[in-house]
Design an enzyme around this catalytic site. Structure first.
Site, PDB file in Angstrom:
ATOM      1  N   HIS A   1       0.836  -1.207   0.000  1.00 12.82           N
ATOM      2  CA  HIS A   1       0.000   0.000   0.000  1.00 12.82           C
ATOM      3  C   HIS A   1       0.864   1.248   0.000  1.00 12.82           C
ATOM      4  CE1 HIS A   1      -3.903  -2.002   0.342  1.00 12.82           C
ATOM      5  NE2 HIS A   1      -3.193  -2.933   0.920  1.00 12.82           N
TER       6      HIS A   1
ATOM      7  N   TYR B   1       4.157  -4.547  10.264  1.00 10.97           N
ATOM      8  CA  TYR B   1       3.924  -3.124   9.999  1.00 10.97           C
ATOM      9  C   TYR B   1       5.092  -2.324  10.562  1.00 10.97           C
ATOM     10  CZ  TYR B   1      -1.055  -3.770   8.772  1.00 10.97           C
ATOM     11  OH  TYR B   1      -2.241  -4.112   8.161  1.00 10.97           O
TER      12      TYR B   1
END
Length: 338
Positions: free
Chosen positions: A61, A329
């Site tokens: 992303h 993440y």
């Protein structure tokens, strides 16, 4: 062996998965000395697929746009969960994104779906809570380990790979992944006309101690609208990123936040298992997005959304993919801020 006549179109979706790109179970056993930790291996797998890492960008992303506004809870939201943002209106920061780690990916490319949405609710005393979802109802695999195998198989399945390719072998033993990659996902007219789904379940508890498991749905007030194939072929590379700020200048962009409530027998810890559409939907509130964030590059680089950044009244399920995500993440975040 399973035949995939449309696999040329499905493979980009495989490598462009939305928000669960990074996975690692916090309580997983320590890796063998000759192996990378799972969160590192997964970020590395995305970097291989995108020919990255790309300095200053996410491993997945990478391309996105951030806007802000308000969240107004529905009258009955506080009876579903005691979370503070279900009791009074709060500011929100929202990032819409294309998958993959390629920051120049054209918005209508087959790689660019499913798209992502990340929402940060601003709470009192500097606290916050997040939602991270994708524009697909369901996930291709049930564990972080299978997700790594999925990505690695995709990376090893170039045009010169012997048949059956690694990704064909993987799909031959993972029917949920076959369903995921074969589901049509046409390019949306706008981020404002795209529905998003939480593929992981959470436990919602109200002030009386009554709890329900549910998954988020984020439904556009403008309705769902997609481009035709001909329109997508002509779309500008950044049409989604350019269209949303223009739309917001004409008026607020709104989404309805819903909770799809699990019934007895519904799987709570398998993101490949979607729940039937007749499950009860609880209205939690409305997102009203009114302006584009200034200095996009800096704002996007410095924020890390996490699905486990939770407020009191919301708890994670035992879904291993959900529990896995924050560690990787963090790996991706540490790479982009270097």
């Amino acid at each position: 062996m399973i035949s995939f006549p449309n696999f040329r179109f499905a493979l980009p979706i495989v490598v462009g998965l939305a928000l669960c790109c990074n996975a690692f179970a916090a309580d997983a056993p320590a890796p063998a000395p000759d192996k990378k930790p799972l969160p590192v291996a997964l970020v590395d797998a995305f970097n291989v697929l995108s020919k990255g890492p790309h300095k200053g960008f996410r491993a997945n992303h990478a391309k996105g746009i951030m806007v802000e506004g308000m969240f107004t809870p529905s009258p009955g939201a506080s009876s579903f969960s005691k979370a503070p943002h279900f009791a009074k209106a709060v500011k929100v920061l929202v990032r819409f994104s294309d998958p993959t780690g390629v920051p120049t990916l054209p918005d209508a490319d087959p790689n660019a779906s499913p798209h992502g949405i990340a929402i940060r609710f601003t709470l009192a005393d500097g606290a916050a809570t997040d939602i991270v979802s994708i524009s697909a109802n369901g996930f291709p695999v049930a564990t972080p380990e299978d997700f790594l195998a999925f990505l690695q198989a995709a990376a090893q399945s170039g045009p010169d790979a012997p048949k059956p390719t690694p990704i064909e072998k993987f799909l031959g033993t993972h029917p949920a992944a076959v369903k995921f990659v074969s589901t049509p996902r046409p390019a949306p007219v706008s981020f404002a006309t795209l529905a998003f789904y939480g593929v992981n379940a959470f436990k919602f508890t109200n002030a009386k101690g009554v709890s329900h498991y549910a998954r988020y749905q984020i439904i556009p007030a403008a309705g769902e609208h997609a481009l035709s194939d001909a329109e997508a072929a002509k779309a500008a590379p950044n049409y989604l990123m350019d269209e949303l700020p223009q739309r917001i200048t004409q008026g607020p962009v709104k989404f309805h936040l819903l909770a799809q409530v699990a019934a007895e027998g519904d799987s709570l810890d398998d993101p490949t298992s979607t729940w039937p559409p007749d499950r009860k939907l609880v209205s939690l509130g409305t997102l009203t997005l009114t302006q584009t964030v200034k200095d996009q590059a800096t704002a996007q680089k410095l924020i890390m959304f996490s699905p486990l950044n939770l407020a009191a009244g919301i708890e994670p399920s035992a879904d291993p993919v959900l529990l896995a995500r924050p560690a990787a993440y963090g790996v991706s975040f540490s790479q982009r801020i270097q």
